[in-house]
Design a protein around this motif. Sequence first.
Motif, short mmCIF file in Angstrom:
data_model
loop_
_atom_site.label_atom_id
_atom_site.label_comp_id
_atom_site.label_asym_id
_atom_site.label_seq_id
_atom_site.Cartn_x
_atom_site.Cartn_y
_atom_site.Cartn_z
N UNK A 129 -19.68 21.91 13.71
CA UNK A 129 -18.99 22.86 14.59
C UNK A 129 -17.55 23.13 14.19
N UNK A 130 -17.19 22.82 12.95
CA UNK A 130 -15.79 22.93 12.54
C UNK A 130 -15.24 24.34 12.69
N UNK A 131 -16.05 25.36 12.42
CA UNK A 131 -15.53 26.73 12.41
C UNK A 131 -16.12 27.62 13.50
N UNK A 132 -16.96 27.07 14.35
CA UNK A 132 -17.66 27.91 15.32
C UNK A 132 -16.73 28.67 16.26
N UNK A 133 -15.61 28.06 16.61
CA UNK A 133 -14.70 28.65 17.59
C UNK A 133 -13.60 29.50 16.96
N UNK A 134 -13.54 29.51 15.64
CA UNK A 134 -12.42 30.17 14.97
C UNK A 134 -12.55 31.69 14.92
N UNK A 135 -13.67 32.24 15.39
CA UNK A 135 -13.81 33.70 15.49
C UNK A 135 -12.68 34.27 16.34
N UNK A 136 -12.15 33.44 17.24
CA UNK A 136 -11.12 33.86 18.18
C UNK A 136 -9.79 34.15 17.51
N UNK A 175 -8.06 28.64 4.66
CA UNK A 175 -6.67 28.96 4.98
C UNK A 175 -6.47 30.42 5.36
N UNK A 176 -7.42 31.27 5.02
CA UNK A 176 -7.37 32.67 5.45
C UNK A 176 -7.98 32.77 6.85
N UNK A 177 -7.19 33.09 7.89
CA UNK A 177 -7.73 33.11 9.25
C UNK A 177 -8.80 34.18 9.46
N UNK A 178 -8.89 35.15 8.56
CA UNK A 178 -9.89 36.21 8.72
C UNK A 178 -11.24 35.82 8.10
N UNK A 179 -11.26 34.80 7.24
CA UNK A 179 -12.53 34.27 6.75
C UNK A 179 -12.86 32.95 7.45
N UNK A 180 -11.80 32.21 7.87
CA UNK A 180 -11.89 31.03 8.73
C UNK A 180 -13.02 30.06 8.38
N UNK A 181 -13.16 29.82 7.09
CA UNK A 181 -14.11 28.81 6.63
C UNK A 181 -15.56 29.23 6.60
N UNK A 182 -15.85 30.50 6.85
CA UNK A 182 -17.24 30.96 6.84
C UNK A 182 -17.86 30.72 5.48
N UNK A 183 -19.05 30.14 5.49
CA UNK A 183 -19.75 29.82 4.26
C UNK A 183 -19.27 28.53 3.62
N UNK A 184 -18.26 27.90 4.22
CA UNK A 184 -17.70 26.66 3.67
C UNK A 184 -17.49 25.64 4.79
#
Length: 337
Positions: A125-132, A112-121
Amino acid sequence: MSNRNKRLDLARGLIMIYIVTIVHGVYWLGFGQAFTSILLFEMPLVFIISGYAYAIYAKTNPSINLRIYIKYAQTRMSRIYIPYFAYALVCAIVVTMLQGNINIQENLFAWLNPFTRGQGHSVSSLSWHLWFIPPFLIVTLLLPVVTYKWIKKLPLVLCFLLLCFFLYFANWYIEARLATPVFYFFWAYVGFKLGGGLTLKSNTLLIVIAIAISMLGIGVVFLNQSLNMQLNKFPPNLMFLWFSCIWVAIIFMACNYISPNVINYLSENKFVSLFVKNGYSLYLWQGVGYASAKAMQSQFDLNVVITWLIAIMFTVILGMLFSPLEKIRWSFSRTRK
């Protein structure tokens, strides 16, 4: 709708189609190689479009005071975070179900934190594009500063040189991750300038292309830099800047030769219209779309082309399903009785 807005909407839709169907199809389905990194020119264009759109908004709000900025930030934050919240919540639930032994609270916070965006969890490909999301959020909230007269009048050449110095020193003296929002803020400023009436002639663009190619050559031959733009993109460095300049200049030149008939045809195309109207939601839900398609590929030994088509189909369906969330707006104002 004005011709300018029609071109802007069409550009927004086409670049999102390119990202979802081409770039992430190539990289997320296992075709990503050094030579395919020539495809990675999409993000500067996304921010140019954002800056251009803000220039149109700024014409109706020429002066930014605290009240106007709060309203602007509230609207933009709502549009970015509420759809992200829904996507992140679904992903957190999926990951929890697939990995039942994880800490649910940590998992939820990470998503839920857009700055961590699921990293490590995350899985697949669920979080690959969320760096944006973080740079897009930061640039969006900073855009109003370009309306200040002294910033608005800064020449693009000077801004470009300042960016070059920043990117060079970012690797040595500055936190490297700051390079990403700074890099894309520059491209948003380019869009803002274009929306304000700046025109870039073909001769100027040809000079930009020639200089950028020369600098890429110098980087490879004398500085042992890589031409793999996937490596140069995260965070963006000088090689990625020159690469971006080449593609942006080429695309700007090509746009001069697109006839109004082609623009009208593409604007009325139903598939393009889906990406114009629901672009952000489609961008988010492609993570689930591709992850689901790859799971089906593994389960049923599907052909990669079939997997690709399934991923696009899932992305469009999910994006359309959740796109109404883009219209929800937070309201912090108090009603006086």
